[in-house]
Design a protein around this motif. Structure first.
Motif, short mmCIF file in Angstrom:
data_model
loop_
_atom_site.label_atom_id
_atom_site.label_comp_id
_atom_site.label_asym_id
_atom_site.label_seq_id
_atom_site.Cartn_x
_atom_site.Cartn_y
_atom_site.Cartn_z
N THR A 76 -2.72 1.93 -11.93
CA THR A 76 -2.22 3.06 -11.14
C THR A 76 -0.75 2.84 -10.85
O THR A 76 -0.34 1.76 -10.44
N VAL B 51 0.85 -1.19 0.00
CA VAL B 51 0.00 0.00 0.00
C VAL B 51 0.89 1.23 0.00
O VAL B 51 1.76 1.38 0.86
N GLN C 152 -0.35 -1.08 -10.02
CA GLN C 152 -1.44 -1.72 -9.28
C GLN C 152 -2.76 -1.34 -9.94
O GLN C 152 -2.80 -0.56 -10.90
N THR D 196 -10.11 5.81 1.76
CA THR D 196 -9.76 4.64 0.96
C THR D 196 -10.10 3.36 1.69
O THR D 196 -9.91 3.29 2.92
N GLU E 198 -8.30 0.19 -2.96
CA GLU E 198 -7.02 -0.38 -3.39
C GLU E 198 -7.05 -1.87 -3.09
O GLU E 198 -7.18 -2.27 -1.93
N PHE F 287 -8.82 -0.42 1.84
CA PHE F 287 -7.64 -1.19 1.42
C PHE F 287 -7.94 -2.68 1.54
O PHE F 287 -8.07 -3.21 2.65
N TYR G 110 -11.40 -1.69 -12.03
CA TYR G 110 -10.20 -1.19 -11.34
C TYR G 110 -9.21 -0.73 -12.39
O TYR G 110 -8.94 -1.44 -13.35
N HIS H 112 -6.59 0.16 -8.95
CA HIS H 112 -7.42 0.81 -7.95
C HIS H 112 -8.78 1.16 -8.56
O HIS H 112 -8.86 1.50 -9.75
N THR I 29 2.78 2.83 -9.01
CA THR I 29 3.37 2.82 -7.67
C THR I 29 4.87 3.09 -7.79
O THR I 29 5.46 2.93 -8.87
#
Length: 395
Positions: free
Chosen positions: A349, A118, A179, A296, A333, A298, A346, A181, A351
């Motif tokens: 995204t 995360v 990832q 958010t 996420e 998670f 989703y 999201h 990271t």
């Protein structure tokens, strides 16, 4: 500024750690304003439950910065690692190459939240005129710790963009990954979200949700429960831990988290936990654990002791979207990897991580590798963004 190292999170006052974490999160543009994984209670649960311990290759060495009045003004969650498991930023090939060349890649220093892919602040600094100086003190302290422990490198995983830039200016090598999201565009209901998808994708998701729970006859299909706070009992944790162990034995070979970890977070963080549990024929058969941030949700772990078509999607992804919409959360996420999330709404995204390599020759080799990897990852993210299920024009 004075830099010290704490061999346990228990040696750092919770109020001081959380003040640094909260101020950093509030300043951040790309993360949750109150990331639950940076809280002292979460990190303490990992250590007090023996989920994180030197014997398992995770030796806590948290870096602490104090000002001239001995007030803690900055901290960094840091671990001396004897392997690269449980990190989700993969450097096994680097370790293999360095050791084939005659070097010792381990131990290494990792600045991250164990077992938790995360993004969030990693250099946690209180607000104040000293903030920039305290940030630099953390970086200097990490490098001094690397020398003292004879570690090969420092790895800052899942950092936020502005933090990655600061580390880059200090000589760390930047790395990116992808990832998936889910973003809440002020949807009033799950159907509102579905309305943004192409007709074919809407039908697919409706069918998956219907088929996941099976028969509509009472008592003959699967029922789903969403539990948080005092609604979560020991029986729920017992059932979920069995699911987690089953997944761990198949995917990782061992369970990182102990049963005591869940007791610890139940005592201190139960209001920030969402358990989604599936029941059939009077017993729980599958479940997923989520942690609730300020804006958010998670998603963390999933497991099942029975196989049912689409149940994974319903429990992990669709119920998370339901909960986020009901709570007005901005995004979900859903953890690392998984291109199958793309078809469920989703979106890809980026990271970030940052890496400081002590050996100058090895540093040049890693830098050359990252220079080739970055455009490939950027291209992949761009291509995946074109494959989202959202409508490009009215049906």
């Amino acid at each position: 500024m004075k830099v010290t190292v704490a061999a346990s999170i228990a040696d750092v006052p919770a109020q001081d750690w959380d003040a640094c974490a909260l101020d950093s999160a509030l300043r951040s543009a790309g993360g949750d304003a109150d990331n639950p994984f940076l809280r002292h209670s979460f990190l303490l649960a990992l250590e007090s439950s023996d989920s994180v311990r030197p014997e398992s290759g995770w030796q806590p060495l948290h870096v602490i910065v104090r000002d001239e009045d001995d007030v803690i003004v900055a901290v960094a969650p840091c671990y001396l690692k004897g392997h690269s498991r449980g990190e989700y930023v993969f450097d096994h090939a680097w370790a293999d190459a360095y050791e084939r060349a005659g070097g010792d890649y381990y131990p290494k220093l990792l600045v991250a939240v164990p077992f938790t892919p995360v993004s969030g602040p990693r250099l946690l600094v209180r607000d104040g005129p000293f903030a920039e100086k305290a940030t630099q003190a953390l970086i200097v302290g990490l490098r001094q710790l690397r020398e003292a422990t004879e570690a090969s490198s420092i790895h800052v995983n899942f950092a936020l963009p502005e933090e990655s830039a600061v580390l880059g200016s200090a000589g760390f090598l930047p790395r990116i990954d992808c990832q998936y999201h889910w973003i809440n565009h002020d949807f009033a209901s799950f159907d509102d979200f579905l309305a943004t998808l192409s007709s074919r994708k809407r039908k697919t998701i409706r069918r998956e949700r219907r088929d996941a729970i099976g028969s509509a006859t009472p008592g003959d299909g699967i029922t789903i429960e969403q539990l948080t706070g005092d609604a979560i009992t020991t029986a729920h944790w017992d059932a979920f831990y069995a699911f987690y162990q089953d997944t761990a034995s198949r995917k990782w070979g061992r369970a990182y988290l102990t049963r005591e970890f869940y007791d610890a977070i139940d005592r201190t963080m139960r209001d920030r936990v969402l358990l989604v549990m599936a029941r059939r024929a009077g017993r729980y058969i599958a479940g997923a654990i989520n942690f609730i941030g300020s804006d958010t949700l998670f998603g963390r772990h999933w497991g099942a002791i029975e196989e049912h078509p689409f149940l994974h999607f319903e429990v992990c992804y669709y119920r998370a979207i339901d909960f986020a919409i009901a709570r007005g959360l901005k995004r979900v996420e859903a953890g690392a990897q998984g291109e199958h999330k793309l078809a469920r709404g989703y979106v890809p995204t980026m990271t970030r991580s940052a890496h400081d390599i002590a050996d100058p020759d090895f540093r040049r080799a890693v830098a050359a590798y990252l220079a080739q990897e970055r455009p490939a990852v950027e291209q992949e993210i761009a291509l995946l963004a074109d494959e989202t299920p959202f409508r490009h024009e009215p049906d």
